[in-house]
Design a protein around this motif. Structure first.
Motif, mmCIF file in Angstrom:
data_model
loop_
_atom_site.group_PDB
_atom_site.id
_atom_site.type_symbol
_atom_site.label_atom_id
_atom_site.label_comp_id
_atom_site.label_asym_id
_atom_site.label_seq_id
_atom_site.Cartn_x
_atom_site.Cartn_y
_atom_site.Cartn_z
ATOM 1 N N GLY A 62 10.330 -25.683 -45.266
ATOM 2 C CA GLY A 62 10.218 -24.330 -45.380
ATOM 3 C C GLY A 62 11.103 -23.935 -44.354
ATOM 4 O O GLY A 62 9.991 -22.733 -43.653
ATOM 5 N N ARG A 63 11.448 -23.916 -43.909
ATOM 6 C CA ARG A 63 12.370 -23.944 -42.727
ATOM 7 C C ARG A 63 13.473 -22.920 -43.305
ATOM 8 O O ARG A 63 14.359 -22.903 -44.434
ATOM 9 N N SER A 64 14.108 -21.915 -42.288
ATOM 10 C CA SER A 64 14.740 -20.701 -42.072
ATOM 11 C C SER A 64 16.331 -21.334 -42.174
ATOM 12 O O SER A 64 16.256 -22.097 -41.629
ATOM 13 N N ASP A 66 18.646 -19.743 -41.908
ATOM 14 C CA ASP A 66 19.839 -20.072 -40.796
ATOM 15 C C ASP A 66 19.329 -20.743 -39.466
ATOM 16 O O ASP A 66 19.703 -19.954 -38.094
ATOM 17 N N ASN A 67 18.450 -21.409 -39.453
ATOM 18 C CA ASN A 67 18.170 -22.408 -37.981
ATOM 19 C C ASN A 67 18.681 -23.368 -38.471
ATOM 20 O O ASN A 67 18.318 -24.530 -39.034
ATOM 21 N N PRO A 68 19.735 -24.091 -37.216
ATOM 22 C CA PRO A 68 20.821 -25.830 -38.128
ATOM 23 C C PRO A 68 19.561 -26.756 -37.589
ATOM 24 O O PRO A 68 19.260 -26.540 -36.793
ATOM 25 N N LEU A 69 20.713 -28.069 -37.723
ATOM 26 C CA LEU A 69 19.716 -28.898 -37.014
ATOM 27 C C LEU A 69 20.607 -29.741 -36.790
ATOM 28 O O LEU A 69 21.545 -29.840 -36.561
ATOM 29 N N THR A 122 29.824 -24.573 -34.740
ATOM 30 C CA THR A 122 29.606 -25.715 -33.527
ATOM 31 C C THR A 122 28.010 -26.358 -34.480
ATOM 32 O O THR A 122 27.573 -26.326 -35.030
ATOM 33 N N VAL A 123 27.628 -28.057 -34.039
ATOM 34 C CA VAL A 123 27.277 -28.317 -34.328
ATOM 35 C C VAL A 123 25.802 -29.159 -33.196
ATOM 36 O O VAL A 123 27.029 -29.466 -32.688
ATOM 37 N N GLY A 124 24.884 -29.917 -33.020
ATOM 38 C CA GLY A 124 24.445 -30.261 -32.035
ATOM 39 C C GLY A 124 24.036 -31.649 -32.462
ATOM 40 O O GLY A 124 24.312 -31.805 -34.318
ATOM 41 N N LEU A 184 8.277 -34.494 -26.953
ATOM 42 C CA LEU A 184 8.461 -33.622 -27.377
ATOM 43 C C LEU A 184 9.887 -33.936 -27.878
ATOM 44 O O LEU A 184 10.837 -34.352 -27.407
ATOM 45 N N GLU A 185 10.732 -32.448 -28.246
ATOM 46 C CA GLU A 185 11.981 -32.820 -28.973
ATOM 47 C C GLU A 185 12.982 -33.067 -27.141
ATOM 48 O O GLU A 185 12.728 -31.922 -26.779
ATOM 49 N N SER A 186 13.932 -32.770 -28.290
ATOM 50 C CA SER A 186 15.599 -33.038 -27.004
ATOM 51 C C SER A 186 15.618 -31.804 -26.377
ATOM 52 O O SER A 186 15.143 -30.896 -27.108
ATOM 53 N N VAL A 232 21.039 -15.170 -30.615
ATOM 54 C CA VAL A 232 20.487 -16.193 -29.892
ATOM 55 C C VAL A 232 21.785 -17.909 -29.760
ATOM 56 O O VAL A 232 22.319 -17.347 -30.937
ATOM 57 N N LEU A 233 21.622 -17.803 -28.327
ATOM 58 C CA LEU A 233 22.866 -18.810 -28.323
ATOM 59 C C LEU A 233 22.052 -19.790 -29.430
ATOM 60 O O LEU A 233 22.505 -20.850 -30.162
ATOM 61 N N SER A 234 20.422 -19.796 -29.431
ATOM 62 C CA SER A 234 20.197 -21.116 -30.212
ATOM 63 C C SER A 234 19.053 -20.940 -31.618
ATOM 64 O O SER A 234 18.265 -20.228 -30.944
ATOM 65 N N PRO A 235 19.396 -21.001 -32.337
ATOM 66 C CA PRO A 235 18.799 -19.927 -33.482
ATOM 67 C C PRO A 235 17.176 -20.850 -33.598
ATOM 68 O O PRO A 235 16.735 -19.831 -33.644
ATOM 69 N N GLY A 236 16.921 -21.204 -33.288
ATOM 70 C CA GLY A 236 15.351 -21.937 -33.128
ATOM 71 C C GLY A 236 14.634 -21.225 -32.409
ATOM 72 O O GLY A 236 13.213 -21.326 -32.316
ATOM 73 N N MET A 237 15.055 -20.714 -31.556
ATOM 74 C CA MET A 237 14.657 -19.657 -30.329
ATOM 75 C C MET A 237 13.977 -18.944 -31.418
ATOM 76 O O MET A 237 12.601 -17.879 -30.213
#
Ligand code: AMP
Ligand code: MG
Length: 352
Positions: A62-64, A66-69, A122-124, A184-186, A232-237
């Motif tokens: 159920g992830r939005s 616009d929040n990249p992987l 960009t890609v993480g 905790l996540e990276s 924001v630079l990181s959409p997950g924020m």
């Protein structure tokens, strides 16, 4: 659904049978979902080069959209297929912190589908140090797109028990590798104007990065509330995260007796409060017959990091009317712990 139990197995041993991991790698390559261990938290993985497989991750969580992987790789050849124009500073960071709990945001190549990056250029990317994760990726033969294994908004999964009921009917395979080492996540970093900028704090600390590159920045948003349309630079924020169902309040003071007294005073106003307390302070609350969960020793941040997501998940089982959480010093790994706790508390934070 196939369940692979590697909890008590040393996969480095000569007689380790790789068939199960090979099977799981085939599931990934052919478009299925695999829940797998990494040293940070469990991942919900799919073939990172297959847009329809990646779509299943977003649906399961159920992830939005616009929040990249993050793409997980097992070797440097895989990195070269998905990232381009890697700078000297980026190479230095990769050399220093891979394999390990460190994600770097790089320019992507065209083989990376839009759905992975939420349309960003960009890609993480991360290379996990967990041996099971590494073997799984190399058997898959493709980078594995994997967010944390949890329904969006809930605490990340750090052991299978915590997430089985939430995700088992949505995946094709579960690999049980015991409890996550870090918990905790990276750390997520993007190099901006030659300065490594931390977008999400983690086990690799600002001090670790400064030691390698000589400078580091921490994105101002890691402790602030972000409006949904802010860039924001990181959409997950932007997203509500890690939060139990009950209202939570984070309380911190360097002075332990001030901290305990404040929580005792606040708890008085509620009929069924719960306190997430450090080992050193817990008896001050249990002596008053208050309900508690032990998060670990105050000065052992590794222990608190390992315990914190399971503790947040236990909250929902106890269903209190309020939760007070003892904070830690925002230094080193404490930065990452407080970043997750502030979000779990939806920015209800009292600092004394
Ligand atoms: P999770 O998958 O739950 O570990 O979250 C991954 C985090 O990395 C989220 O906060 C994402 O917004 C962030 N992230 C992933 N890819 C990118 C990217 N290309 N640029 C910026 N942040 C990213
Ligand atoms: Mg997550």
């Amino acid at each position: 659904m196939k369940y692979i139990d590697l909890k008590n197995i040393d996969i480095n041993e000569e007689n380790f049978n790789n068939q199960d991991l090979e099977f799981a790698g085939n599931i990934i390559r052919s478009g299925g979902l695999v829940l797998f261990p990494t040293e940070t938290v469990y991942g919900l993985g799919a073939n990172g080069l297959d847009a329809s497989a990646v779509k299943k991750i977003y649906l399961a969580k159920g992830r939005s959209s616009d929040n990249p992987l993050i793409l997980h790789v097992s070797d440097m050849d895989m990195l070269d297929k998905i990232a381009t124009n890697i700078s000297n500073i980026e190479h230095k960071l990769i050399d220093a912190f891979w394999p390990g709990p460190f994600t770097i945001i790089l320019n992507r190549t065209l083989v990376v589908p839009d759905i992975v990056t939420a349309g960003l250029d960009t890609v993480g990317i991360r290379m996990p140090s967990n041996k099971i994760a590494n073997k799984l990726i190399s058997y898959a033969g493709v980078p594995i797109a994997a967010p944390s294994a949890n329904v969006s908004g809930k605490p990340s999964g750090t052991n299978i028990d915590d997430i089985f009921s939430e995700l088992s009917d949505k995946v094709d395979c579960i690999i049980d590798g015991g409890s996550s080492e870090v918990g905790l996540e990276s750390t997520v970093v993007r190099v901006v104007d030659n300065i490594p900028t931390i977008l999400r704090p983690g086990k690799i600390t600002p001090e670790d990065i400064r030691r390698v590159i000589g400078c580091v920045k921490i994105d101002e948003h890691i402790f602030s509330k972000i409006s949904s349309d802010e860039k924001v630079l990181s959409p997950g924020m932007k997203y509500r995260h890690y939060a139990p169902n009950s209202k939570c309040v984070l309380v911190y003071s360097e002075n332990s007796s001030l901290l305990v007294n404040k929580i005792l005073e606040l708890s008085n106003k509620y009929s069924n409060p719960l306190i997430l307390a450090t080992t050193e302070n817990i008896s001050s609350y249990t002596n008053k017959n208050l309900l508690t969960i032990n998060i670990g020793h105050k000065d052992n941040l590794d222990e608190i990091a390992q315990n914190i997501f399971t503790a947040l998940r236990q909250v929902d089982k106890l269903n209190p009317d309020i939760v007070f959480i003892e904070g830690v010093k925002q230094e080193g790994l404490g930065l990452a712990i407080m970043n997750r706790l502030i979000r779990a508390c939806e920015y209800n934070y009292i600092s004394l």
